[in-house]
Design an enzyme around this catalytic site. Sequence first.
Site, mmCIF file in Angstrom:
data_model
loop_
_atom_site.group_PDB
_atom_site.id
_atom_site.type_symbol
_atom_site.label_atom_id
_atom_site.label_comp_id
_atom_site.label_asym_id
_atom_site.label_seq_id
_atom_site.Cartn_x
_atom_site.Cartn_y
_atom_site.Cartn_z
ATOM 1 N N ASP A 113 0.897 -0.971 -0.111
ATOM 2 C CA ASP A 113 0.033 0.060 -0.014
ATOM 3 C C ASP A 113 0.754 1.222 -0.013
ATOM 4 O O ASP A 113 1.954 1.198 -0.027
ATOM 5 C CB ASP A 113 -0.836 0.053 1.381
ATOM 6 N N TYR A 169 5.382 -10.470 6.446
ATOM 7 C CA TYR A 169 5.504 -8.998 6.618
ATOM 8 C C TYR A 169 6.129 -8.741 8.121
ATOM 9 O O TYR A 169 5.760 -9.304 9.110
ATOM 10 C CB TYR A 169 4.002 -8.280 6.423
#
Length: 509
Positions: A113, A169
């Site tokens: 993002d 992540y």
Amino acid sequence: MESPDSKTTRSPPPPPPPQQEPEPKKLKMSTTTTSDDEDTTTTTSPKKQRYKRRKIAIFFAYCGVGYQGMQKNPGAKTIESDLEEALFLSGAVPEQDRNNPKRYDWARSARTDKGVSAVGQVVSGRFYIDPPGLVERLNSNLSPQIRIFGFKRVTASFNAKKFCDRRRYVYLIPVFALDSSSHPDRESVLASVGSGNELVKCLECSERGRKVVGIMGKRSFEFKPVSPESGISSNSEDAIVESNINNENRESVENGDADKLNSESMEEPKVVDHKEVSEIVVETVSSDQNECTVEKANGEEKGAKGSGFCYGEKERERFSGILKHYVGTHNFHNFTTRTKAEDPAAKRFIISFEANTVVTVEGIEFVKCEVVGQSFMLHQIRKMIGLAVAIMRNCAPESLIEKAFQKDVNINVPTAPEVGLFLEECLFSSYNQKWKDTHEELSMKAYEEEAEEFKMKQIYSHIASTEHKEGAVALWLHSLNHRNYPDLQIDNNEDTSNGKSTEVVNMAE
């Protein structure tokens, strides 16, 4: 019957002269012949060598600040747009394929993002990898925020997105975010007035704190000495105070003259130089006692912080227990946007979610939250962290996570700031197992040192400096309350199936 005279007079025909192909014709043939794995001829001179396209996987990292995400988006500055242009300028993509990634079979392993960084991102495609030095040419055509580590040859059918089994992540959340008394929202401050655990307005976020009218003038609090390791002092009521307040302002606060204490009385926060490697201290949580012990810091072992909130064994067990609710296959429709509960894409499989390590960057302690899953939706990880932090700060019950997985429940889940999130690695276990005898292993092992250096210089230092200068997480914590998120008060007996949750503006976004 032939006569003897006829035999002696006949002689064999002379051998034909050797046929030699003219030199110009031979050169012409070499420049027009193509092979199966070549799309076009890039040579303009008959003496220039012709190169072939190869299917490769490119390993690289980037700091997402200033970019509108990984995926190419017309009119927006993205990582892909810069990388595609660098591939063309480096000779890996011909002119006719410029700005047309489908022509060279482009694929990415993960979409990050806006503002999110990556250490182990992978893209694949068919590129001209010769002459040698493609990696150097790419890096010379990219900004310092993007670093190409290398590439590896892959099978013709390889696709970086489809062949990626898992993605890892990391979210760095400041330790103070897990302390309910740190950066309290104004509703909590007002509600605590007159109680035994009375809070004060936040001195670190004075602009937010000034909204609590009259609270500071009614109280005085005693300052404790600043810890040389932490750089943070705390008072008897556990209110966190920035340590760089000068002595004159301290006396004003002790005398009750709190109006003089504002944002102008603070020293300017330190701006991190990304050209220098930040000092990183890695800590683990001791299992024998409720304290933080440093695993290594400049080669010496140090003790835990002497004062203030500490991410010790008790806090680690509670936070890990909260994150464990996410592990497994669940319906994460409340942890993303524009995905309905009935959509099969809302079901995601989380392999692990751990928070066992504490790192100290530029004087700020962060809990390293590592999550491994098959794939993730938009804002999913940030919302999972947001709800977990809300539970740690006693803003929501732990049972709310399981309730949020229900298909008939709509909950407005807080979204943590994007600055602390980065993609650490893309894993290709099935591909490596299948093609281990004929192709190189796809992993970050060969680039560990370069990746670690980039992570320290660009990503970790950016996360710490952003918190120093902007207080992204601190300001978000002030908005983490029941006024902005009324759904955090939902209990197991409340029915939320009749319509959507209340839409509230998130002041942190």
